[in-house]
Design an enzyme around this catalytic site. Sequence first.
Site, mmCIF file in Angstrom:
data_model
loop_
_atom_site.group_PDB
_atom_site.id
_atom_site.type_symbol
_atom_site.label_atom_id
_atom_site.label_comp_id
_atom_site.label_asym_id
_atom_site.label_seq_id
_atom_site.Cartn_x
_atom_site.Cartn_y
_atom_site.Cartn_z
ATOM 1 N N ASP A 1 -9.979 37.060 62.158
ATOM 2 C CA ASP A 1 -8.825 36.883 61.259
ATOM 3 C C ASP A 1 -9.352 36.608 59.844
ATOM 4 O OD1 ASP A 1 -6.221 36.664 60.400
ATOM 5 O OD2 ASP A 1 -5.760 34.818 61.483
ATOM 6 N N GLU A 2 -8.543 36.841 58.832
ATOM 7 C CA GLU A 2 -8.909 36.568 57.427
ATOM 8 C C GLU A 2 -10.257 37.218 57.088
ATOM 9 O OE1 GLU A 2 -6.829 34.911 55.449
ATOM 10 O OE2 GLU A 2 -5.594 33.649 56.747
ATOM 11 N N LYS B 1 -0.333 39.901 60.683
ATOM 12 C CA LYS B 1 -1.732 40.145 61.055
ATOM 13 C C LYS B 1 -2.205 39.161 62.121
ATOM 14 C CE LYS B 1 -3.276 39.687 56.881
ATOM 15 N NZ LYS B 1 -1.971 39.488 56.253
ATOM 16 N N THR B 2 -1.961 37.888 61.865
ATOM 17 C CA THR B 2 -2.418 36.883 62.822
ATOM 18 C C THR B 2 -1.685 37.072 64.152
ATOM 19 O OG1 THR B 2 -2.874 35.372 61.015
ATOM 20 C CG2 THR B 2 -2.706 34.404 63.197
ATOM 21 N N ARG C 1 3.456 31.827 50.942
ATOM 22 C CA ARG C 1 3.545 30.829 52.018
ATOM 23 C C ARG C 1 5.004 30.491 52.317
ATOM 24 N NH1 ARG C 1 -0.043 32.396 54.309
ATOM 25 N NH2 ARG C 1 -0.069 33.937 52.666
HETATM 26 P P1 ATP Z 1 -1.049 35.866 56.212
HETATM 27 O O1 ATP Z 1 -1.495 37.043 55.421
HETATM 28 O O2 ATP Z 1 -0.356 34.864 55.379
HETATM 29 O O3 ATP Z 1 -2.112 35.313 57.104
HETATM 30 P P2 ATP Z 1 -0.044 37.307 58.503
HETATM 31 O O4 ATP Z 1 -0.072 38.726 58.130
HETATM 32 O O5 ATP Z 1 -1.123 36.787 59.353
HETATM 33 O O6 ATP Z 1 0.125 36.428 57.191
HETATM 34 P P3 ATP Z 1 1.695 36.159 60.469
HETATM 35 O O7 ATP Z 1 1.450 34.745 60.144
HETATM 36 O O8 ATP Z 1 1.080 36.734 61.678
HETATM 37 O O9 ATP Z 1 1.372 37.053 59.190
HETATM 38 O O10 ATP Z 1 3.272 36.442 60.557
HETATM 39 C C1 ATP Z 1 4.151 35.965 59.575
HETATM 40 C C2 ATP Z 1 5.459 35.545 60.219
HETATM 41 O O11 ATP Z 1 6.185 36.683 60.627
HETATM 42 C C3 ATP Z 1 5.264 34.693 61.432
HETATM 43 O O12 ATP Z 1 6.268 33.711 61.465
HETATM 44 C C4 ATP Z 1 5.429 35.680 62.566
HETATM 45 O O13 ATP Z 1 5.842 35.061 63.752
HETATM 46 C C5 ATP Z 1 6.493 36.609 62.017
HETATM 47 N N1 ATP Z 1 6.418 37.968 62.586
HETATM 48 C C6 ATP Z 1 5.404 38.838 62.499
HETATM 49 N N2 ATP Z 1 5.694 40.000 63.121
HETATM 50 C C7 ATP Z 1 6.931 39.873 63.629
HETATM 51 C C8 ATP Z 1 7.806 40.724 64.394
HETATM 52 N N3 ATP Z 1 7.450 41.960 64.752
HETATM 53 N N4 ATP Z 1 9.002 40.235 64.727
HETATM 54 C C9 ATP Z 1 9.373 38.985 64.362
HETATM 55 N N5 ATP Z 1 8.617 38.153 63.662
HETATM 56 C C10 ATP Z 1 7.403 38.571 63.286
HETATM 57 MG MG MG Z 2 -2.557 35.304 59.034
#
Ligand code: ATP
Ligand code: MG
Length: 754
Positions: free
Chosen positions: A228-229, A43-44, A609
């Site tokens: 975000d969040e 997401k982030t 995490r």
């Molecule tokens: P949270 O809910 O904990 O905030 P999130 O959904 O925001 O998590 P991110 O932090 O954006 O998730 O991504 C999690 C990890 O996965 C990061 O290390 C990110 O770089 C990696 N990632 C996300 N999408 C891809 C992708 N398409 N290819 C490779 N790595 C990815």
């Molecule tokens: Mg995030």
Amino acid sequence: MYQPPELNPDIAPLIAALNPAQKEAVTAPPEHRLVLAGAGSGKTRVLVHRIAWLVAVENISPHSILAVTFTNKAAAEMRGRIEQLLNVPVRTMWVGTFHGIAHRMLRLHWREAKLPQNFQILDADDQQRLVKRILRSLDMPEEQWPPKQVTAYINAQKDEGRRPQSLQDQGDYAQRQLVRAYTAYQVQCESAGLVDFAELLLRAFELCRDVPEIQAHYRARFRHILVDEFQDTNTLQYAWLRVLAGERGVLFAVGDDDQSIYSWRGAKVENMVRLAKDFPGTEVIRLEQNYRSTGTILKAANALIAKNSSRLGKNLWTEDGEGAPIQLYAAFNEYDEAEFVVNRMREHLDGRARYSDLAVLYRSNAQSRVLEEVLIRQRLPYRIYGGLRFFERMEVKDALAYLRLVSNRDDDGSFERTVNTPARGIGATTIERLRQIAREGGVSLWKAAVGAGPALGRSAGNLKQFLDLIEGLARDTAGEPLSKIMDLTIERSGLRAHYQKEKGEQAESRLENLDELINASRSFERPPEDDELDPLNSFLAHAALEAGEGQALAGEDSVQLMTLHSAKGLEFPIVFMVGVENGLFPNQRALDEGSLEEERRLCYVGITRARQQLYLSYAEVRRVHGVEQIGSPSIFLRDIPPECVVETRPRAGILRPSFAGGARSSGAGYGGGGYSSREPRPRYGEGYNLQRTPITNAPAYGGFKLGAQVRHVKFGEGTIVSFDGDGERTQVEVRFRNAGTKRLMLSQAKLEAV
Ligand code: ATP
Ligand code: MG
């Protein structure tokens, strides 16, 4: 029909690295979108790429973008990532937290916001003190109107966007009094140019809603708003987003209802559902592939969160392999737990890990103390993310200042710190007068106070009482054990009563820290031959050193310690989740009220995490509020599929597959009494049997093993709960039946096997 602009070649590789659902979100036409997806699904990452896309492909100026994150650190990281992606500085883009952005607006438009140019921010402590003063001036006694609760009331009104004049008492006396307090508080803030945290948001919201030029300006400016969040926005933040967006602004929100962990602060997860109604045409995009964690970690997280009933529902999967099993450690006590964590860290550090790959997550702030102690002893650099180290916390420093003053009356720093903490009617003027007397006479503040007498007018009586308090403490604690001294000091200084009266999360955490200080001093009651200084002074020296050392410098590679709440949005290769016990996590209140869903979400946040390796641990005995309590493993552990977990013992390595497939635990395991998945597990809240079979494969030190029963001449019988160091310098920690837990030099303690 929306025609996407031509793909800018610079950004093509970035987009190619996204999965189809992520790509859909990033390259969506300029319309409202909600990305609803589980932890670690990107997401982030999508949000950051979306900004890059807007700038590089849609030709949106960074100036027209507003991005909201949850912490300042996240904001800084996001800016860094965007600059890296775009390879240009994006200084004109607004990225920050809700509070940070509100503050910026108020500084820019202080006149329109009807604030003095140099308005000051009132932090949580200052706010509470002000409320207290107001209550006194309104003759609202603290017993009946605890300042903490009145403050919470005021903040809750502000979070809902309500001003005093819009509140009706409906003939209710209590409500009328609260509105009175709110009104008086607000008048005071206005005349002194003070703005509390909730006011920052409310003012900025009103500014944008009520001042047409400002509204027009920001609506024209911010064409794209990204959040975000989103699951943790409150009513006011949501309303503000609506005002800013107006008819033309485009909202891009990402969030996860399963990670909503701030409802106790007014966050409204319902905003995720309202969004589609309030922002016409919003499409929801779901991301289901997780890129962060191993299959095992993800499976555990999915199974846990599936136990919650109020969910928008989503399914996470990963292409990653299963990875290592989750390791579960049943510690004897919190020291044993901390030793386990640090020993495991050492193993990882001997391998390929860096310090910053390692994170320890805990439910309550006070838990950091024992971990810090062991990290410092073992010389591992650490940082407490989003918080202070134990010995730097305000209430801990206050209590220690009393002790210092008792030990040395001429310690002016401690005198100043304690003389009016908690408030006892000795004001700034009196203290200034004392300083002057001390300067003129070349004496300490204490001596100045003793000599000043009636020269101080009305404060003289209060000051005399303070001097008597310190003298009395010195008299009554002489020769007592350190923990008793600490307890008496916290009691008589009024610090405990002060925080008990306040109630609420913050005060509770401060009380926990004070209790933890007593625990700390207890473990310091070593036999006198160990140290040159008496226990009190050696403890004070220890506290001063721990406050000054150990913490890594900003930017230095270091182990990360933090509460589960502050871990939101972050990720680490190796995560230790400690204190996974009923009463601690989930906390007692949630257990009592049977409202476990938010605690479970917090557990889900914790588990997710971890990227490669997750450790869970609980202590069978833990000092809580100064009392040793027998703990039972958290009910959340039962939600994790057995095949994801192995139980482990320190040094001896992994013992056996855990409660999977009937491999019967040999005693030290999950549930203490040893049971497999076929046996009934203890019901929640149930304490469990501490009778255990001896741990046969624990290493022996000087003929003793972990868990051995021993006798000490002075302290009587007890159980060995940890060892530290080697050879001559081996220290042993023994939990005595009647004398509490003590740390002793093994070579000198003359222990006998029972
Ligand atoms: P949270 O809910 O904990 O905030 P999130 O959904 O925001 O998590 P991110 O932090 O954006 O998730 O991504 C999690 C990890 O996965 C990061 O290390 C990110 O770089 C990696 N990632 C996300 N999408 C891809 C992708 N398409 N290819 C490779 N790595 C990815
Ligand atoms: Mg995030």
